[in-house]
Design a protein around this motif. Sequence first.
Motif, PDB file in Angstrom:
ATOM      1  N   VAL A 143       8.089  -2.108 -12.477  1.00 35.04           N
ATOM      2  CA  VAL A 143       9.140  -1.458 -12.356  1.00 35.04           C
ATOM      3  C   VAL A 143       9.230  -0.365 -11.309  1.00 35.04           C
ATOM      4  O   VAL A 143      10.529   0.190 -10.821  1.00 35.04           O
ATOM      5  CB  VAL A 143       9.035   0.242 -13.356  1.00 35.04           C
ATOM      6  CG1 VAL A 143      10.079   1.783 -12.973  1.00 35.04           C
ATOM      7  CG2 VAL A 143       9.199  -0.043 -15.141  1.00 35.04           C
ATOM      8  N   LEU A 144       8.205   0.015 -10.363  1.00 31.90           N
ATOM      9  CA  LEU A 144       7.904   0.418  -9.293  1.00 31.90           C
ATOM     10  C   LEU A 144       8.546  -1.198  -8.034  1.00 31.90           C
ATOM     11  O   LEU A 144       9.464  -0.183  -7.147  1.00 31.90           O
ATOM     12  CB  LEU A 144       6.536   0.687  -8.634  1.00 31.90           C
ATOM     13  CG  LEU A 144       5.807   0.885  -9.518  1.00 31.90           C
ATOM     14  CD1 LEU A 144       4.543   1.013  -9.374  1.00 31.90           C
ATOM     15  CD2 LEU A 144       5.673   2.933  -8.678  1.00 31.90           C
ATOM     16  N   SER A 145       8.500  -1.455  -8.739  1.00 35.14           N
ATOM     17  CA  SER A 145       9.375  -3.164  -7.919  1.00 35.14           C
ATOM     18  C   SER A 145      10.471  -2.937  -7.498  1.00 35.14           C
ATOM     19  O   SER A 145      11.665  -3.101  -7.033  1.00 35.14           O
ATOM     20  CB  SER A 145       9.000  -4.201  -7.946  1.00 35.14           C
ATOM     21  OG  SER A 145       7.287  -4.773  -7.749  1.00 35.14           O
ATOM     22  N   VAL A 146      11.133  -2.873  -9.125  1.00 35.48           N
ATOM     23  CA  VAL A 146      12.889  -2.762  -8.870  1.00 35.48           C
ATOM     24  C   VAL A 146      13.006  -1.495  -8.410  1.00 35.48           C
ATOM     25  O   VAL A 146      14.150  -1.669  -7.536  1.00 35.48           O
ATOM     26  CB  VAL A 146      13.208  -2.244 -10.642  1.00 35.48           C
ATOM     27  CG1 VAL A 146      14.793  -2.082 -10.682  1.00 35.48           C
ATOM     28  CG2 VAL A 146      12.936  -3.794 -11.261  1.00 35.48           C
ATOM     29  N   GLY A 147      12.348  -0.567  -8.587  1.00 36.43           N
ATOM     30  CA  GLY A 147      12.607   0.847  -7.482  1.00 36.43           C
ATOM     31  C   GLY A 147      13.148   0.844  -5.794  1.00 36.43           C
ATOM     32  O   GLY A 147      14.117   1.182  -5.172  1.00 36.43           O
ATOM     33  N   ILE A 148      11.724   0.103  -5.941  1.00 33.16           N
ATOM     34  CA  ILE A 148      11.649  -0.268  -3.954  1.00 33.16           C
ATOM     35  C   ILE A 148      12.986  -1.301  -3.749  1.00 33.16           C
ATOM     36  O   ILE A 148      13.558  -1.070  -2.560  1.00 33.16           O
ATOM     37  CB  ILE A 148      10.956  -1.153  -3.901  1.00 33.16           C
ATOM     38  CG1 ILE A 148       9.576  -0.152  -4.366  1.00 33.16           C
ATOM     39  CG2 ILE A 148      10.354  -1.543  -2.640  1.00 33.16           C
ATOM     40  CD1 ILE A 148       8.154  -1.094  -3.961  1.00 33.16           C
ATOM     41  N   THR A 149      13.479  -1.983  -4.447  1.00 32.94           N
ATOM     42  CA  THR A 149      14.250  -3.851  -4.334  1.00 32.94           C
ATOM     43  C   THR A 149      15.846  -2.545  -4.257  1.00 32.94           C
ATOM     44  O   THR A 149      16.794  -2.513  -3.064  1.00 32.94           O
ATOM     45  CB  THR A 149      14.423  -4.021  -4.944  1.00 32.94           C
ATOM     46  OG1 THR A 149      12.980  -5.364  -5.280  1.00 32.94           O
ATOM     47  CG2 THR A 149      15.835  -5.421  -5.302  1.00 32.94           C
ATOM     48  N   LEU A 150      15.847  -1.618  -5.253  1.00 31.18           N
ATOM     49  CA  LEU A 150      17.298  -0.304  -5.233  1.00 31.18           C
ATOM     50  C   LEU A 150      17.422   0.209  -3.797  1.00 31.18           C
ATOM     51  O   LEU A 150      19.008   0.414  -3.127  1.00 31.18           O
ATOM     52  CB  LEU A 150      17.310   0.060  -6.604  1.00 31.18           C
ATOM     53  CG  LEU A 150      17.723  -0.413  -7.900  1.00 31.18           C
ATOM     54  CD1 LEU A 150      17.613   0.312  -9.023  1.00 31.18           C
ATOM     55  CD2 LEU A 150      18.738  -0.819  -7.834  1.00 31.18           C
ATOM     56  N   SER A 151      16.001   0.666  -4.050  1.00 33.61           N
ATOM     57  CA  SER A 151      16.494   1.915  -2.110  1.00 33.61           C
ATOM     58  C   SER A 151      16.334   0.673  -1.429  1.00 33.61           C
ATOM     59  O   SER A 151      17.107   1.080  -0.445  1.00 33.61           O
ATOM     60  CB  SER A 151      14.720   1.860  -2.269  1.00 33.61           C
ATOM     61  OG  SER A 151      14.517   3.117  -3.289  1.00 33.61           O
ATOM     62  N   GLY A 152      16.016  -0.592  -1.162  1.00 31.94           N
ATOM     63  CA  GLY A 152      16.316  -1.463  -0.562  1.00 31.94           C
ATOM     64  C   GLY A 152      17.651  -1.658  -0.083  1.00 31.94           C
ATOM     65  O   GLY A 152      18.801  -2.142   1.087  1.00 31.94           O
ATOM     66  N   MET A 153      18.175  -2.067  -1.002  1.00 38.39           N
ATOM     67  CA  MET A 153      19.919  -2.198  -1.239  1.00 38.39           C
ATOM     68  C   MET A 153      20.503  -1.138  -1.083  1.00 38.39           C
ATOM     69  O   MET A 153      21.928  -1.538  -0.143  1.00 38.39           O
ATOM     70  CB  MET A 153      19.518  -2.305  -2.857  1.00 38.39           C
ATOM     71  CG  MET A 153      19.238  -3.758  -2.939  1.00 38.39           C
ATOM     72  SD  MET A 153      19.211  -4.505  -5.030  1.00 38.39           S
ATOM     73  CE  MET A 153      20.800  -4.373  -4.942  1.00 38.39           C
ATOM     74  N   ALA A 154      20.090  -0.171  -1.796  1.00 37.03           N
ATOM     75  CA  ALA A 154      20.744   0.929  -0.725  1.00 37.03           C
ATOM     76  C   ALA A 154      21.429   1.347   0.683  1.00 37.03           C
ATOM     77  O   ALA A 154      22.466   1.867   1.527  1.00 37.03           O
ATOM     78  CB  ALA A 154      20.641   2.449  -1.393  1.00 37.03           C
ATOM     79  N   VAL A 155      20.196   1.132   1.314  1.00 38.90           N
ATOM     80  CA  VAL A 155      20.566   1.134   2.924  1.00 38.90           C
ATOM     81  C   VAL A 155      21.166  -0.496   3.486  1.00 38.90           C
ATOM     82  O   VAL A 155      22.258  -0.135   4.282  1.00 38.90           O
ATOM     83  CB  VAL A 155      19.531   0.840   3.514  1.00 38.90           C
ATOM     84  CG1 VAL A 155      19.128   0.283   5.237  1.00 38.90           C
ATOM     85  CG2 VAL A 155      18.075   1.771   2.954  1.00 38.90           C
ATOM     86  N   VAL A 156      21.380  -1.203   2.858  1.00 34.31           N
ATOM     87  CA  VAL A 156      22.527  -2.470   3.316  1.00 34.31           C
ATOM     88  C   VAL A 156      23.978  -1.947   2.788  1.00 34.31           C
ATOM     89  O   VAL A 156      24.632  -1.900   4.202  1.00 34.31           O
ATOM     90  CB  VAL A 156      21.853  -3.618   2.247  1.00 34.31           C
ATOM     91  CG1 VAL A 156      22.968  -4.584   2.586  1.00 34.31           C
ATOM     92  CG2 VAL A 156      20.545  -4.285   3.011  1.00 34.31           C
TER      93      VAL A 156
END
Length: 186
Positions: A143-156
Amino acid sequence: MSEIGESSELVDELMLESIKEDGGTHHAPRWHRYVALSSLVLALLTALGGLLAGMTAHEAQLERTAEIIEVSRLEGDRVTIEVLAAKHEILSTMGQAVDPDELEEIRVYQEEARELEREAFLDEVKAQRTGYSHLVLAIAVTVLSVGITLSGMAVVVEEKRLWVVGMVIGAAGVLGLFFGIFTMVA
């Protein structure tokens, strides 16, 4: 020159051109800094969760091994009891005397078998509890990894709401991590 060196030079040139075209005035939105900081914190917690999940997996494996050893000893004692009991039954059927020392030996094996049953049960409960802690920690890491991924996608994709969703999911992962730690300690 190697392909890696050429690729690196090409990337450097493209970045310099991009900076020159912007006049060096293009700045990332302020929320990008918060994305970077929050992603860093989530990544650190993910690393901690991964470490703890690995430790609990190893501990559960050791506990299962101890349980298997106890059950093996228990089965050995049961076989010994059955052999001695069968021997005594055969002797008494043939009208021969039963060795009183062997009767005492059967009693000792029966007591040991009861103790081994208790220990095996406790080992099984302990292994199940450790396995549960491992499961909770592994889910928290995911779940933490999904949160990190979504945060990175938000920047992109330049979508601040996606970062907020990533943080909510990351917060759920943090709660899972704390719950997993609690199940380890309790």
